[in-house]
Design a protein around this motif. Structure first.
Motif, mmCIF file in Angstrom:
data_model
loop_
_atom_site.group_PDB
_atom_site.id
_atom_site.type_symbol
_atom_site.label_atom_id
_atom_site.label_comp_id
_atom_site.label_asym_id
_atom_site.label_seq_id
_atom_site.Cartn_x
_atom_site.Cartn_y
_atom_site.Cartn_z
ATOM 1 N N ASN A 1 -14.827 -7.152 3.441
ATOM 2 C CA ASN A 1 -15.073 -6.562 2.115
ATOM 3 C C ASN A 1 -13.761 -6.097 1.487
ATOM 4 O O ASN A 1 -13.507 -6.317 0.299
ATOM 5 N N TRP A 2 -12.977 -5.409 2.279
ATOM 6 C CA TRP A 2 -11.701 -4.907 1.746
ATOM 7 C C TRP A 2 -10.765 -6.065 1.420
ATOM 8 O O TRP A 2 -10.029 -6.021 0.433
ATOM 9 N N ALA A 3 -10.795 -7.122 2.237
ATOM 10 C CA ALA A 3 -9.963 -8.294 1.937
ATOM 11 C C ALA A 3 -10.363 -8.883 0.585
ATOM 12 O O ALA A 3 -9.510 -9.317 -0.202
ATOM 13 N N SER A 4 -11.663 -8.868 0.286
ATOM 14 C CA SER A 4 -12.115 -9.372 -1.027
ATOM 15 C C SER A 4 -11.572 -8.505 -2.150
ATOM 16 O O SER A 4 -11.147 -9.008 -3.204
ATOM 17 N N GLU A 5 -11.589 -7.195 -1.942
ATOM 18 C CA GLU A 5 -11.070 -6.303 -2.981
ATOM 19 C C GLU A 5 -9.569 -6.518 -3.185
ATOM 20 O O GLU A 5 -9.069 -6.490 -4.318
ATOM 21 N N VAL A 6 -8.857 -6.766 -2.089
ATOM 22 C CA VAL A 6 -7.417 -7.034 -2.205
ATOM 23 C C VAL A 6 -7.190 -8.338 -2.971
ATOM 24 O O VAL A 6 -6.245 -8.451 -3.763
ATOM 25 N N THR B 1 7.793 -5.767 8.517
ATOM 26 C CA THR B 1 6.411 -5.697 9.032
ATOM 27 C C THR B 1 5.544 -4.933 8.053
ATOM 28 O O THR B 1 5.928 -3.865 7.561
ATOM 29 N N LEU B 2 4.363 -5.485 7.808
ATOM 30 C CA LEU B 2 3.397 -4.819 6.926
ATOM 31 C C LEU B 2 2.700 -3.703 7.706
ATOM 32 O O LEU B 2 2.137 -3.937 8.783
ATOM 33 N N LEU B 3 2.757 -2.488 7.158
ATOM 34 C CA LEU B 3 2.167 -1.342 7.870
ATOM 35 C C LEU B 3 0.988 -0.730 7.128
ATOM 36 O O LEU B 3 0.231 0.055 7.716
ATOM 37 N N GLY B 4 0.829 -1.047 5.824
ATOM 38 C CA GLY B 4 -0.286 -0.441 5.106
ATOM 39 C C GLY B 4 -0.393 -1.008 3.701
ATOM 40 O O GLY B 4 0.511 -1.711 3.216
ATOM 41 N N PHE B 5 -1.500 -0.689 3.060
ATOM 42 C CA PHE B 5 -1.737 -1.187 1.701
ATOM 43 C C PHE B 5 -2.598 -0.175 0.949
ATOM 44 O O PHE B 5 -3.296 0.659 1.556
ATOM 45 N N ALA B 6 -2.563 -0.258 -0.357
ATOM 46 C CA ALA B 6 -3.465 0.555 -1.185
ATOM 47 C C ALA B 6 -3.631 -0.150 -2.526
ATOM 48 O O ALA B 6 -2.665 -0.666 -3.095
ATOM 49 N N PHE C 1 -9.350 4.246 -7.182
ATOM 50 C CA PHE C 1 -8.304 4.086 -6.171
ATOM 51 C C PHE C 1 -8.967 3.509 -4.920
ATOM 52 O O PHE C 1 -10.063 3.917 -4.548
ATOM 53 N N GLY C 2 -8.288 2.583 -4.256
ATOM 54 C CA GLY C 2 -8.784 2.052 -2.996
ATOM 55 C C GLY C 2 -9.169 0.585 -3.131
ATOM 56 O O GLY C 2 -9.194 0.058 -4.241
ATOM 57 N N PRO C 3 -9.369 -0.084 -2.025
ATOM 58 C CA PRO C 3 -9.284 0.459 -0.671
ATOM 59 C C PRO C 3 -7.834 0.703 -0.251
ATOM 60 O O PRO C 3 -6.904 0.231 -0.886
ATOM 61 N N THR C 4 -7.700 1.460 0.832
ATOM 62 C CA THR C 4 -6.373 1.719 1.407
ATOM 63 C C THR C 4 -6.485 1.775 2.915
ATOM 64 O O THR C 4 -7.542 2.140 3.449
ATOM 65 N N GLY C 5 -5.412 1.442 3.594
ATOM 66 C CA GLY C 5 -5.422 1.543 5.049
ATOM 67 C C GLY C 5 -4.013 1.426 5.600
ATOM 68 O O GLY C 5 -3.135 0.818 4.973
ATOM 69 N N VAL C 6 -3.813 2.045 6.751
ATOM 70 C CA VAL C 6 -2.526 2.012 7.453
ATOM 71 C C VAL C 6 -2.794 1.485 8.859
ATOM 72 O O VAL C 6 -3.822 1.826 9.475
ATOM 73 N N ALA C 7 -1.907 0.636 9.357
ATOM 74 C CA ALA C 7 -2.035 0.105 10.723
ATOM 75 C C ALA C 7 -2.193 1.264 11.697
ATOM 76 O O ALA C 7 -1.497 2.280 11.563
ATOM 77 N N GLU C 8 -3.079 1.105 12.662
ATOM 78 C CA GLU C 8 -3.376 2.224 13.580
ATOM 79 C C GLU C 8 -2.120 2.814 14.210
ATOM 80 O O GLU C 8 -1.970 4.026 14.311
ATOM 81 N N GLU C 9 -1.197 1.923 14.614
ATOM 82 C CA GLU C 9 -0.005 2.394 15.328
ATOM 83 C C GLU C 9 0.984 3.120 14.405
ATOM 84 O O GLU C 9 1.919 3.761 14.886
ATOM 85 N N ALA C 10 0.773 3.012 13.089
ATOM 86 C CA ALA C 10 1.700 3.653 12.142
ATOM 87 C C ALA C 10 1.095 4.888 11.487
ATOM 88 O O ALA C 10 1.705 5.470 10.583
#
Ligand SMILES: CC(C)(COP(=O)(O)OP(=O)(O)OC[C@H]1O[C@@H](n2cnc3c(N)ncnc32)[C@H](O)[C@@H]1OP(=O)(O)O)[C@@H](O)C(=O)NCCC(=O)NCCS
Length: 161
Positions: free
Chosen positions: A49-54, A73-78, A88-97
């Protein structure tokens, strides 16, 4: 999960803009040649779903998706203005970051971009981490009775493992 409201002219948004530049990742608009890479990364790390919004964010000019990059390296998006105008959104940050201020920086830069584009308020649709948005900018929950734009949204059936 509630929709939330942010006053882009509020002091907390200005304060966040001053605070939210302490991480070492670069926050910038995504570029057209990065489209497939970013969409696939969002699908793998978050959801279809979020990929569709992107994908919608990449269909707009300027591209309505900011990304966080470190050492290539890609670490997050918004994203902003994607599912609905003013959202605003979606947004997310790689778990390790996570926990390094990247989520806040992406959020802050999106809000500043939205303000520049003429918005006075931003909505956070179906906000997951409500406390994150409350403490970041004093976002308030919108006391709507119904679910809003996501009501009745088609979803893929969950596969059984
Ligand atoms: C929410 C998310 C984007 C935050 O990214 P992050 O880079 O870890 O956040 P930051 O490091 O900038 O966090 C800064 C502050 O927010 C707090 N915070 C982070 N995630 C939080 C959460 N889920 N709930 C409440 N507070 C949170 C941190 O404790 C930190 O507080 P402090 O400044 O007082 O120490 C990240 O956890 C994520 O990708 N979550 C999964 C996807 C998601 O839920 N996206 C939001 C959809 S609406």
């Amino acid at each position: 999960m509630p929709d939330m409201l942010v006053n882009l002219y509020g002091s907390e948004v200005s304060a966040l803009a001053k605070k939210a530049n302490g991480n070492f990742a670069t926050i910038r608009p995504a570029l057209p040649p990065e489209m497939n890479l970013v969409i696939e990364w969002v699908r793998e790390n978050f959801s279809d779903n979020w990929a569709s919004e992107v994908s919608v964010a990449f269909s707009r000019q300027p591209i309505a998706c900011l990304i966080a990059v470190e050492n290539g390296t890609l670490l997050g998006f918004a994203c902003y203005d994607t599912t609905a105008r003013g959202f605003f959104g979606p947004t997310g940050v790689a778990e390790e970051a996570r926990g390094r201020g990247i989520g806040l920086s992406l959020f802050s830069d999106c809000l500043q971009t939205m303000k520049t584009l003429g918005h006075a308020y931003a909505f956070i649709g179906d906000a997951g981490p409500v406390d994150f948005y409350k403490s970041a900018v004093g976002a308030i929950e919108i006391p709507a009775r119904d679910k809003g734009i996501y009501e009745g949204m088609l979803r893929r059936p969950k596969t059984q493992s």
